[in-house]
Structures are given as C-alpha cells and as structure tokens.
Design an enzyme around this catalytic site. Structure first.
Site, short mmCIF file in Angstrom:
data_model
loop_
_atom_site.label_atom_id
_atom_site.label_comp_id
_atom_site.label_asym_id
_atom_site.label_seq_id
_atom_site.Cartn_x
_atom_site.Cartn_y
_atom_site.Cartn_z
N HIS A 1 9.97 -5.26 -0.99
CA HIS A 1 9.48 -4.28 -0.03
C HIS A 1 10.58 -3.85 0.95
O HIS A 1 10.28 -3.30 2.01
CB HIS A 1 8.30 -4.85 0.75
CG HIS A 1 7.19 -5.35 -0.09
ND1 HIS A 1 6.54 -4.56 -1.01
CD2 HIS A 1 6.63 -6.59 -0.19
CE1 HIS A 1 5.61 -5.27 -1.62
NE2 HIS A 1 5.65 -6.51 -1.15
N HIS B 1 1.82 -3.81 -3.88
CA HIS B 1 2.16 -4.57 -5.07
C HIS B 1 1.59 -3.91 -6.33
O HIS B 1 1.61 -4.50 -7.40
CB HIS B 1 1.59 -5.99 -4.98
CG HIS B 1 1.93 -6.70 -3.71
ND1 HIS B 1 1.06 -6.75 -2.64
CD2 HIS B 1 3.04 -7.37 -3.35
CE1 HIS B 1 1.63 -7.43 -1.66
NE2 HIS B 1 2.83 -7.81 -2.06
#
Length: 333
Positions: free
Chosen positions: A57, A219
């Site tokens: 991320h 995700h």
C-alpha cells in the site's frame, strides 16, 4: 507476472531496505524484526504515533514516518498484518515518556496483533492508547473485517493526529483528535483492474475488459457492485454519493478531500476525478478547504482510485497546515 523484483519472498525486506537508504535523513530501518522509525526517535516528551499493516500500500505507512506524522511504521508481508514481535519494539522505540498512540486500520489481523502488542508494551511500562480507522462506506463487513474497513482516511488521521502530537498535546488529547477525524471521514474506492501479489503470481480477482468494481477494498475485497465501465464523471458520482449521504454533508460544511490512486492510475486521470468532486461539492454548497491528489494508499499496481472526504473544523485545518516532513508528504519546512 512482470515486476521489478528478485525473490518474491524478499520483496518487503528489499523494498524497506531501499526506502531506508533513500531516506536516511528521515528514518532508520530496523531489519529484524522489521520496522521503521523517525531518525530522531524517541522524541522526549512527545506522544509517539505508531501505525502499520500489510505491505503493498506504499507510501502507507513508512512513507509517512517523520516530523508531523508517524514516529514508527510496522510493515507486514504483502497484504498481511504485521506481527506483535515487530509492533512491540516499534512501540517502545518511540516512547519518549508521554505515551504511544496506535493507529490501526480495521482488519481482523491488524486489530488482534496491535491489541496483543499494546498489552505487552503496557506490561513493560509504556502507556498505550489505540484508535481504529473504519472509514470505508462500501461495506459493513468483508472477508477481513468486522465492520467497515480502514482505508484512505488513515492518511488524514495520521497527519492530523501527528500534528497534534508534534505541538505537544498529551496522549488523551492526541487520541481524542484522532477519533474526531475518524468520526468525520469517509472513503469509497473503485477498481478498473486487479493487482497481483508477488508470491501468488496471478491477479487477486478477475474483471473483464468492460467491468469495474465499485467499492473495492485495498486488498481487492469485493465492493458494493460490479458494473459496466462508465466515464469518469459517472464513476466519481458513484463514489461521492455514498460518502455525502453517510456524512450527511450540508451547505456550509468545510472539507478536506483526497483523491487517491490505487497504484496504476495516471495522475491526469486522478485530476479528472478531483475536478468532478469539486463540481459536485460546490453544487451542494460544501467547501473544499484542503486537498490531496496522488498515490497515498495504494494496492500494488491496481488501476483505480479512492475518494476520501473529511468534514473539517478549525482545529483540524490548523493542524493540517503545520509543518510536515516525511518521504511522501511534506510542506512548511
């Protein structure tokens, strides 16, 4: 799969090592267990801020370690929560005697592991508080959470709480301002393509050429619905409407708005989205006081974007404007 990697099992360690070398003026990397702290940690008399989560991320979270934001970040494996054995030393490393605040995204593994670490750090004499970021309006429950997921709002929490800690607020006050941001921030995302986790080697989900996923998680978790591709203005409306409804924004409200890339979206496209957000909010009489456009919380190479809106007050805006000096966010220095 084509990626600029060596051993898929060493991606996180090699990436964080490179990050530490590139930003040695700002951070120190502890390799085993793996965590990143600001170069001058611990800062005596200042509340320490610690966050973390699965890698993939970036720049979240290590990119926000530094003056005016986080004191430490704990990266887990790609899309996998960090373990307590790394969170505990990160916590103790930034304890300057004023206590430590954990900023935790609402994913089951993150919550459990940070809770365990907080208990063990407390047993070692560290005063620890925790706040839970749960800003994703797309779903109430997902494969990885009980309740809403923590997504783009995390960046705003880290910035504003970090500024409060930097000005010398005590632990209770820093936790309180972080919670106020959490209470007033909402996010929604869209995926145009899937991403590929290095050790898996295949896309994490499938979209046909003319499909998009509205409300996707960072995700690749399912969103609200999968629809045919639309133009940018139509997609932006789908992202903004649930946010304004959930926040119950009204004319006269002031906001901080972030249009965030998921890792594979050109900056030009993000500005097209921001343009439409600005038009729609202006139509509601809602003012954008501050903004961020760019990649701040990504999902590897996913094409897509997320929209985050915070209803801001005078103190939040004042804190936002104070100096910040991190690898991924800096002004006033």
């Amino acid at each position: 799969m084509k990626k600029l990697i060596n051993d898929p099992r060493a991606v996180v360690e090699e990436s964080v090592e490179g990050f530490g070398i590139a930003h040695a003026d700002l951070v120190t990397v502890h390799p085993d267990p793996l965590f990143v702290v600001r170069r001058d940690a611990p800062v005596q008399g200042k509340v320490g801020l610690v966050s973390g989560g699965g890698s993939g991320h970036e720049p979240l979270h290590a990119g926000f370690v530094g003056r005016g934001m986080l004191d430490a970040a704990v990266p887990g494996a790609v899309f996998t929560s960090p373990t307590p054995d790394a969170i505990i030393p990160a916590t103790t490393a930034v304890d300057g005697g004023a206590g430590v605040l954990h900023i935790v995204k609402n994913y089951t593994g993150d919550v459990l592991n940070f809770e365990t670490a907080a208990e063990m750090a407390a047993a070692d004499g560290v005063d620890v508080r925790s706040v839970l970021v749960n800003d994703d309006v797309a779903v109430e429950d997902s494969l990885y959470t009980a309740g809403r997921r923590g997504v783009g709002g995390t960046v705003l929490v880290e910035r504003i709480a970090g500024a409060a800690a930097e000005r010398g607020d005590d632990l209770d006050s820093v936790a309180a301002v972080a919670q106020r941001v959490i209470d007033g921030v909402r996010s929604m995302g869209v995926a145009l393509t899937a991403c590929t986790v290095p050790h898996a080697g295949v896309p994490s989900f499938e979209l046909t050429e003319d499909e998009i996923e509205i409300g996707v998680g960072i995700h690749g978790e399912p969103g609200r619905h999968r629809i045919a591709m639309e133009d940018a203005d139509g997609i932006t409306q789908r992202l903004l409407d649930p946010i304004t409804s959930d926040l119950q924004l009204v004319s006269g409200d002031r906001t901080i708005v972030m249009v965030n890339g998921m890792g594979g979206t050109p900056a030009g496209e993000l500005y097209i989205v921001f343009r439409r957000v600005a038009q729609l909010l202006e139509g509601l009489g809602v003012r954008i006081e501050r903004s961020l456009v760019g990649n701040y919380i990504t999902a590897l190479e996913m094409q897509g974007a997320s929209l985050t809106v915070l209803r801001a007050d005078d103190e939040m805006l004042e804190l936002w404007d104070t100096p910040v000096h991190t690898a991924a966010l800096r002004w006033g220095v």
